[in-house]
Design an enzyme around this catalytic site. Structure first.
Site, PDB file in Angstrom:
ATOM      1  N   ASP A  13       4.881   2.095   9.223  1.00  0.00           N
ATOM      2  CA  ASP A  13       3.671   2.248  10.020  1.00  0.00           C
ATOM      3  C   ASP A  13       3.208   0.927  10.615  1.00  0.00           C
ATOM      4  OD1 ASP A  13       3.264   1.696   7.246  1.00  0.00           O
ATOM      5  OD2 ASP A  13       1.123   1.919   7.535  1.00  0.00           O
ATOM      6  N   GLU A  64       1.446   1.914   4.614  1.00  0.00           N
ATOM      7  CA  GLU A  64       1.141   0.632   3.983  1.00  0.00           C
ATOM      8  C   GLU A  64      -0.118   0.017   4.559  1.00  0.00           C
ATOM      9  OE1 GLU A  64       1.150  -3.790   3.605  1.00  0.00           O
ATOM     10  OE2 GLU A  64       1.245  -2.562   5.420  1.00  0.00           O
TER      11      GLU A  64
END
Length: 428
Positions: A89, A159
């Protein structure tokens, strides 16, 4: 141990790491639109590359549009194992975010290459480093180095910082270690974990935690011609005006908080920062009414060992002292962790970096590396000794951030050397 190091030092991993392949992979991934909460498109790209290159890979679905990718280079058995972890991400995306940032979506802009420099937020965080772990895994396989333990690649969702709040609910809005927690709770474990992030070629096994707070102030709905403006701002009917008073008090507190909790660690200078990241109040298309409520959303970084509840109570004390009737709600509480038992992994990273560059690693130079959240927190909390290590974010002549291809190649070589030594050691 000396025999294992000597055997690995005779393997030229550099001959199995192609600069152009690394650059191409990093740019391909960086230009795949796949922001936080929607990591599936990049998970598919990563999975496909691993399979096409003969590596045993699979996906771990989390939601219909979120997944982890795992690849395992199997050892012969009986040896120590290591995880190479990086995150799929990048920043969030959408009309509301784009409006708030007043810029085109940085994920859609992707990455570019100029000579041996790779530009773009997505390549900096974290797809350039993900490319190095994938290339290192392939180089280990191609070199034929005999491994006893497994080398495990993990590309994880969630994350970056996010947490459900207000109408933004569900796992689609979960971050701060979502994917890595999913990994370890579903059996993807190892003796060590190396988290691939930019660290200026420093080593850190410490990371701060993060608390997110929603602070709300009440007001009264009054029509503009009938509204009042008292001398004491704390008695103002408009919650937005009262919030301005509270924000100043919070900024004063933040300065003291950061100064009181700053310390020097073996990994570097830690400064847990505070940020007011969002504000909501009123109705944009009807500014003819005072706002009956206003909320701000605050990120408070906490040092390892800090209790999120204590911080919430301290923050509520600041709000109470402002006299505007505000209340504090916690909607994320992630603790920071100092890794234990990580020394063998630290030693191997130092040795491999010295072997590649002839230089010694040092405490991380940018204080934000040890003052932020990184997924080594998840692994260390789970009892898997973990550190983070990677290249610097360089700047060109104009000050633009970039990754140098030479640094990425060096990093891939270091990762391969570390895994080759660790995974040739028998389990104790």
């Amino acid at each position: 141990m000396a025999a294992e190091v000597s055997a690995v030092s005779q393997i030229d991993f550099a001959s199995y790491i192609e600069r152009e392949e690394l650059a191409s992979l990093a740019l391909t991934m960086a230009n795949t639109f796949s922001p936080m909460g929607h990591e599936q498109p990049l998970a598919d790209v990563v999975y496909r590359w691993l399979r096409e290159n003969g590596l045993n890979a699979y996906q771990q679905p989390i939601l219909s549009d979120r997944a982890n990718v795992v690849a395992v280079l199997k050892g012969t058995g009986g040896g120590k194992s290591v995880i190479f972890n990086s995150h799929l991400d990048t920043e969030i995306s959408g009309p509301e975010y784009d409006w708030g940032m007043q810029q085109p979506d940085i994920n859609r802009a992707g990455a570019t290459r100029q000579g041996d420099r790779l530009y773009g937020h997505t390549v900096l965080n974290d797809r350039g480093l993900m490319a190095t772990t994938m290339i290192a895994l392939k180089a280990l396989r191609d070199s034929g180095v005999p491994l006893k333990g497994d080398v495990i690649f993990t590309g994880v969702a969630g994350e970056t910082g996010a947490s459900p709040v207000d109408e933004y609910q569900g796992l689609a809005y979960e971050g701060k270690g979502l994917g890595s927690r999913h990994l370890v709770s579903h059996g993807v474990r190892a003796d060590y974990a190396l988290v691939a992030e930019t660290t200026d070629f420093g080593i850190s096994w410490l990371a701060c935690g993060a608390c997110y707070f929603k602070i709300s102030v009440p007001g009264v709905n009054q029509y503009t011609p009938r509204s009042v403006r008292p001398d004491d701002v704390r008695e103002h009917p408009n919650a937005i005006v009262k919030m301005a008073h509270l924000i100043q008090a919070l900024e004063n507190w933040a300065r003291k908080y950061e100064a009181q909790h700053t310390f020097d660690s073996p990994c570097g200078h830690v400064i847990p920062k505070v940020n007011i990241g969002a504000i909501r109040g009123g109705v944009p298309y009807r500014p003819n009414r005072t706002s009956p409520h206003c909320s701000i959303y605050v990120d408070v970084r906490i040092v390892p060992g800090e209790d999120p509840l204590r911080v919430e109570r301290e923050l509520q004390g600041v709000v109470d002292s402002a006299g505007v009737g505000g209340r504090v709600e916690t909607f994320l509480g992630r603790t920071g962790i100092v890794g234990k038992g990580v020394e063998p992994l630290v030693d191997e990273v130092k040795r491999a970096y010295r072997s590649e560059t002839g230089q010694e690693t040092a405490p991380v130079a940018p204080q934000e590396v040890v003052s932020m959240w990184r997924d080594n927190n998840v692994f260390n909390e789970a009892g898997i000794p973990s550190l983070t290590f990677g290249p610097p974010r360089s700047r060109d002549e104009t000050g633009r951030l970039c990754l140098l291809l030479e640094d990425l190649v060096t990093t891939a070589n270091v990762y391969a050397q570390v895994a080759a030594v660790i995974c040739r050691q028998p389990k104790g």
